[in-house]
Design a protein around this motif. Structure first.
Motif, PDB file in Angstrom:
ATOM      1  N   VAL A   1       0.845  -1.196   0.000  1.00  0.00           N
ATOM      2  CA  VAL A   1       0.000   0.000   0.000  1.00  0.00           C
ATOM      3  C   VAL A   1       0.880   1.246   0.000  1.00  0.00           C
ATOM      4  O   VAL A   1       1.767   1.393   0.849  1.00  0.00           O
ATOM      5  N   PHE A   2       0.628   2.125  -0.960  1.00  0.00           N
ATOM      6  CA  PHE A   2       1.315   3.417  -0.979  1.00  0.00           C
ATOM      7  C   PHE A   2       0.705   4.325   0.086  1.00  0.00           C
ATOM      8  O   PHE A   2       1.397   4.923   0.900  1.00  0.00           O
ATOM      9  N   HIS A   3      -0.610   4.434   0.079  1.00  0.00           N
ATOM     10  CA  HIS A   3      -1.364   5.173   1.091  1.00  0.00           C
ATOM     11  C   HIS A   3      -2.769   4.594   1.086  1.00  0.00           C
ATOM     12  O   HIS A   3      -3.312   4.279   0.023  1.00  0.00           O
ATOM     13  N   GLU A   4      -3.366   4.448   2.264  1.00  0.00           N
ATOM     14  CA  GLU A   4      -4.659   3.781   2.346  1.00  0.00           C
ATOM     15  C   GLU A   4      -5.736   4.449   1.493  1.00  0.00           C
ATOM     16  O   GLU A   4      -6.668   3.781   1.029  1.00  0.00           O
ATOM     17  N   LYS A   5      -5.609   5.760   1.266  1.00  0.00           N
ATOM     18  CA  LYS A   5      -6.610   6.464   0.456  1.00  0.00           C
ATOM     19  C   LYS A   5      -6.196   6.601  -1.007  1.00  0.00           C
ATOM     20  O   LYS A   5      -7.010   7.007  -1.841  1.00  0.00           O
ATOM     21  N   LEU A   6      -4.927   6.284  -1.300  1.00  0.00           N
ATOM     22  CA  LEU A   6      -4.423   6.458  -2.667  1.00  0.00           C
ATOM     23  C   LEU A   6      -4.039   5.137  -3.327  1.00  0.00           C
ATOM     24  O   LEU A   6      -3.478   5.137  -4.417  1.00  0.00           O
ATOM     25  N   GLY A   7      -4.322   4.044  -2.651  1.00  0.00           N
ATOM     26  CA  GLY A   7      -4.130   2.748  -3.280  1.00  0.00           C
ATOM     27  C   GLY A   7      -2.745   2.165  -3.104  1.00  0.00           C
ATOM     28  O   GLY A   7      -1.936   2.619  -2.293  1.00  0.00           O
ATOM     29  N   THR A   8      -2.469   1.145  -3.907  1.00  0.00           N
ATOM     30  CA  THR A   8      -1.212   0.409  -3.819  1.00  0.00           C
ATOM     31  C   THR A   8      -0.108   1.095  -4.626  1.00  0.00           C
ATOM     32  O   THR A   8      -0.370   1.998  -5.439  1.00  0.00           O
ATOM     33  N   GLN A   9       1.101   0.604  -4.435  1.00  0.00           N
ATOM     34  CA  GLN A   9       2.223   1.096  -5.230  1.00  0.00           C
ATOM     35  C   GLN A   9       2.007   0.761  -6.707  1.00  0.00           C
ATOM     36  O   GLN A   9       2.384   1.533  -7.578  1.00  0.00           O
TER      37      GLN A   9
ATOM     38  N   ALA B   1      -3.629  14.716 -13.773  1.00  0.00           N
ATOM     39  CA  ALA B   1      -3.232  13.844 -12.663  1.00  0.00           C
ATOM     40  C   ALA B   1      -4.428  13.528 -11.776  1.00  0.00           C
ATOM     41  O   ALA B   1      -4.587  12.394 -11.303  1.00  0.00           O
ATOM     42  N   LEU B   2      -5.283  14.505 -11.557  1.00  0.00           N
ATOM     43  CA  LEU B   2      -6.477  14.302 -10.737  1.00  0.00           C
ATOM     44  C   LEU B   2      -7.419  13.297 -11.390  1.00  0.00           C
ATOM     45  O   LEU B   2      -8.017  12.452 -10.713  1.00  0.00           O
ATOM     46  N   ALA B   3      -7.526  13.357 -12.725  1.00  0.00           N
ATOM     47  CA  ALA B   3      -8.404  12.437 -13.445  1.00  0.00           C
ATOM     48  C   ALA B   3      -7.957  10.984 -13.286  1.00  0.00           C
ATOM     49  O   ALA B   3      -8.772  10.062 -13.379  1.00  0.00           O
ATOM     50  N   GLY B   4      -6.675  10.768 -13.031  1.00  0.00           N
ATOM     51  CA  GLY B   4      -6.161   9.410 -12.884  1.00  0.00           C
ATOM     52  C   GLY B   4      -6.340   8.820 -11.501  1.00  0.00           C
ATOM     53  O   GLY B   4      -6.061   7.635 -11.290  1.00  0.00           O
ATOM     54  N   LEU B   5      -6.822   9.622 -10.550  1.00  0.00           N
ATOM     55  CA  LEU B   5      -7.004   9.134  -9.184  1.00  0.00           C
ATOM     56  C   LEU B   5      -8.338   8.415  -9.033  1.00  0.00           C
ATOM     57  O   LEU B   5      -9.348   8.818  -9.628  1.00  0.00           O
ATOM     58  N   SER B   6      -8.353   7.382  -8.206  1.00  0.00           N
ATOM     59  CA  SER B   6      -9.606   6.685  -7.927  1.00  0.00           C
ATOM     60  C   SER B   6     -10.442   7.462  -6.914  1.00  0.00           C
ATOM     61  O   SER B   6     -11.663   7.376  -6.911  1.00  0.00           O
ATOM     62  N   VAL B   7      -9.766   8.241  -6.060  1.00  0.00           N
ATOM     63  CA  VAL B   7     -10.469   9.060  -5.082  1.00  0.00           C
ATOM     64  C   VAL B   7     -10.768  10.418  -5.702  1.00  0.00           C
ATOM     65  O   VAL B   7      -9.921  11.003  -6.375  1.00  0.00           O
TER      66      VAL B   7
ATOM     67  N   GLU C   1      -0.823   0.646  -8.326  1.00  0.00           N
ATOM     68  CA  GLU C   1      -1.760   1.634  -8.876  1.00  0.00           C
ATOM     69  C   GLU C   1      -1.059   2.965  -9.097  1.00  0.00           C
ATOM     70  O   GLU C   1      -1.305   3.665 -10.097  1.00  0.00           O
ATOM     71  N   ARG C   2      -0.175   3.323  -8.175  1.00  0.00           N
ATOM     72  CA  ARG C   2       0.558   4.585  -8.336  1.00  0.00           C
ATOM     73  C   ARG C   2       1.473   4.527  -9.550  1.00  0.00           C
ATOM     74  O   ARG C   2       1.584   5.509 -10.304  1.00  0.00           O
TER      75      ARG C   2
END
Length: 699
Positions: free
Chosen positions: A356-364, A510-516, A366-367
């Motif tokens: 996990v990269f960050h719990e709200k930003l997904g896994t490494q 970059a924002l468009a690529g986020l799941s959150v 995904e990053r």
């Protein structure tokens, strides 16, 4: 005037704590002296592994006498108030008080005289408090005393306190105090092994000289100079050159009181391992310096260590012991490196799906996909090959899962380059694996290869936009995700490579690529742009530029091309250094101030074109004509991004603005004329906005 010598002698103080501890000791003692009215001439603190020392010279022998007046009750006040006043001031009767005349009545005034104390008595009072409350980041209690309430807590067991005070020409007195049974005195000790006997000292010069005779170099800078000089000479004598390392030098100088430099060696076969891995292994495990061959620039199979003793065998046993440890550590490093080479970088990537990269930003994983997509979008904007940028972004984080980086995190990125080259990747792809982390600070190198630039920007912007989206922004001095450093890295990448880039568009991508998706997604890019503006102000201030000019340019709105902003700020700064610039700024601010006053008075604004038919004075007509010409010329220059030309156009406003304020009365008796002239002042303000918002510029 008398001098103070203070030494706190203990077991070994960790090297990383010594510089701050010395500074804290100097600050705490001198601040307290000043607070007690004892203004000194100078102070200097020192640290070695076994002692903190402080010398303060030019301390007055005695505190000054203090005389203060205390206001008491009114004349005729109740007896209880009078008695309280007499007790507080130490007066025997009201006959000893003065009477002060006041519109509210007559008041008693008592004169309180407080005689000063001898400085040595003040020191005996303040030094124990400072020692007991000393701000060590970590401390300990020891021995039988540790169970007692109020027992001393110190970084390591404290053995002796030296505290003397006196004139240079006289035998000093001991500052009398004790802490947990340790009596302050005049006794210290030399080097633990070479001269461990007790030493009687008087004042600082005597103390420093006797310590040197007892194999203790008190001054850390002197120890550093000795280590560096001897290490360079030892390497040069063998035909090599020392790889200098200031951080390691600072640490090593805090490990020894009597530095002795020696050279050791290891088997040449270890040189097949990358130089950086060899250096990290030797540096981290044994605190030794490495040596290179000046002909090739590569490391040799030599290292330099710093001992704390003059051994009777010339250091053979010490060198042999270090060689044995380094040989074992290099063997491990060589094994890690060779093992890593057996697995391709892309074959390691599936493991990132479980990290996990960050719990709200997904896994490494995904990053990495986000960085790949963003790097591909940025690549054409910076002149990079899209396929290479995508490939580099795909592989850039893979070395985090290697054995070498697991052992030595400081070589992350660099090892990615080595492994990429080893598996036949393109040079630009390999370079980007290392350089996408850069720049990591104001002194770090900025990548220039377009592929590295694309991946570095994608990496940093994904980080910034991601943490902005989950509202994890820096607050005050807290910046756990190093977002300020990331923003500064983006600024340097753009400015130093002269890149044309719309930050708002890239941030939106970059924002468009986020799941959150944040609730205020539309506001996020502009919020992030304001953060970049703050970082740019910091960057320009460090370069000697005026940070208020950044505000003046950003205030125009729609400014997200950092390169253009930097160029505009530079041109504005140069313009304001001229007489025309200074005077136009003064005139514009005068116009703005008048407008602000009148708009507040009338509760309205004065926008809109002035009526030329109402111009009655030549200065009004000249100013109106100049504003029209300058606005057209400056706007055209700005459109061509010729900001120097835009500033030259602005300079033409200075004479008519000066003449207007010299000859024209703005607040005319005729309301229509007054309104027309205020609109003309607004035209001045509007005209200057072609280059900047002058209201944001400080005088």
């Amino acid at each position: 005037m008398p001098d103070l010598l203070l030494e706190l002698f203990s077991e070994e103080i960790p090297a990383r704590m010594q510089p701050k501890a010395a500074d804290d000791l100097r600050r705490l003692v001198t601040d307290k002296l000043v607070a007690e009215g004892l203004v000194y001439e100078g102070a200097k603190a020192f640290a070695t592994p076994r002692r903190l020392a402080l010398t303060v010279h030019g301390i007055p022998a005695r505190q000054p006498d203090l005389k203060t007046e205390r206001r008491g009750p009114k004349v005729g006040a109740p007896d209880a108030a009078v008695q309280g006043f007499l007790k507080a001031t130490g007066l025997k009767s009201l006959d000893e008080a003065k009477i002060q005349r006041d519109p509210k009545g007559d008041f008693y005034i008592g004169l309180i005289e407080k005689p000063g104390r001898d400085a040595i008595d003040v020191l005996a009072e303040i030094l124990p408090v400072i020692i007991r409350t000393f701000p060590w980041p970590k401390s300990m209690r020891w021995g039988a005393r540790s169970a007692k309430p109020g027992s001393l807590s110190w970084v390591r067991p404290l053995h002796a306190i030296t505290a003397t005070f006196g004139l240079e020409t006289e035998e000093p007195d001991v500052v009398k105090f004790s802490i947990d049974g340790i009596e302050a005195g005049q006794t210290t000790y030399g080097h633990r092994f070479l001269a461990p006997s007790a030493i009687s000292v008087r004042r600082f010069e005597d103390y420093e000289a006797k310590l040197l005779d007892a194999k203790v170099v008190l001054d850390p800078d002197r120890r550093k100079d000795a280590i560096l000089t001897d290490a360079k000479q030892l390497a040069f004598a063998q035909g090599f050159e020392l790889v200098e390392d200031q951080t390691l030098l600072d640490e090593v100088s805090g490990l020894v009181e009597w530095p002795v430099v020696l050279m050791g060696s290891f088997e040449p076969e270890f040189l097949k391992t990358p130089d950086e891995v060899i250096r990290a292994t030797i540096r981290n495990n044994q605190k030794c310096f490495v040596v290179r061959d000046p002909k090739t620039g590569r490391l040799t199979n030599k290292f330099i260590l710093t001992a704390n003793i003059e051994a009777i065998d010339g250091g053979k046993v010490i060198v042999s012991g270090n060689e044995r440890v380094i040989r074992a550590r290099l063997s491990d490093a060589k094994f890690f490196y060779e093992t890593d080479l057996k697995t391709k970088l892309e074959d390691r990537l599936p493991k990132f799906e479980q990290i996990v990269f960050h719990e709200k930003l997904g896994t490494q994983a995904e990053r990495i996909k986000r960085i790949e997509r963003l790097a591909a979008e940025i690549a054409p904007l910076v002149g990079a090959d899209v396929a290479k940028a995508t490939r580099a972004a795909h592989l850039a984080k893979a070395d985090l899962l290697t054995e070498v980086v697991g052992e030595f995190p400081e070589v992350q990125g660099l090892m990615g380059k080595y492994y990429a080259l080893a598996q036949g990747e393109d040079d630009s792809v390999a370079a980007a694996c290392e350089e996408h982390y850069k720049p990591q600070g104001p002194a770090d190198r900025v990548p220039t290869d377009p592929v590295s630039i694309a991946v570095a920007l994608a990496d940093k912007l994904d980080t910034l936009v991601g943490f902005w989206a989950i509202d994890e922004k820096p607050t005050g001095s807290k910046d756990p995700y190093a977002l300020r450093r990331a923003a500064l890295g983006v600024i340097r990448l753009i400015a130093e490579n002269a890149l044309r880039l719309s930050l708002l568009k890239v941030a939106a991508s970059a924002l468009a690529g986020l799941s959150v998706k944040p609730a205020d997604a539309e506001k996020l890019p502009s919020d992030l742009l304001a953060f970049f503006a703050d970082r740019l102000k910091v960057q320009l201030r460090e370069q000697g530029a005026r940070h208020d000019l950044v505000d003046a340019v950003f205030a125009l709105g729609g400014q997200d091309d950092l390169l253009i902003i930097v160029r505009r700020v530079d041109a504005l700064g140069k313009f304001l250094d001229t007489d025309d610039g200074k005077n136009l700024l003064a005139g514009t601010k005068r116009a703005s101030n008048i407008l602000s006053i009148e708009e507040k008075k009338d509760k309205r604004t004065f926008h809109g074109a002035p009526d030329a038919a109402l111009y009655s004075l030549a200065e009004e007509k000249a100013l109106a004509k100049a504003i029209g010409e300058v606005t057209t010329e400056a706007s055209a220059a700005v459109a061509k991004e010729d900001f120097a030309a835009a500033m030259r156009a602005m300079a033409k406003l200075r004479p008519p603005v000066d003449a207007f304020f010299d000859k024209v009365r703005v607040n005319d008796d005729d309301p229509k004329v007054r309104e027309n002239r205020l609109k003309l002042l607004n035209e001045i303000r509007s005209a200057t906005r072609a280059v900047a918002d002058f209201s944001k510029i400080q005088d």
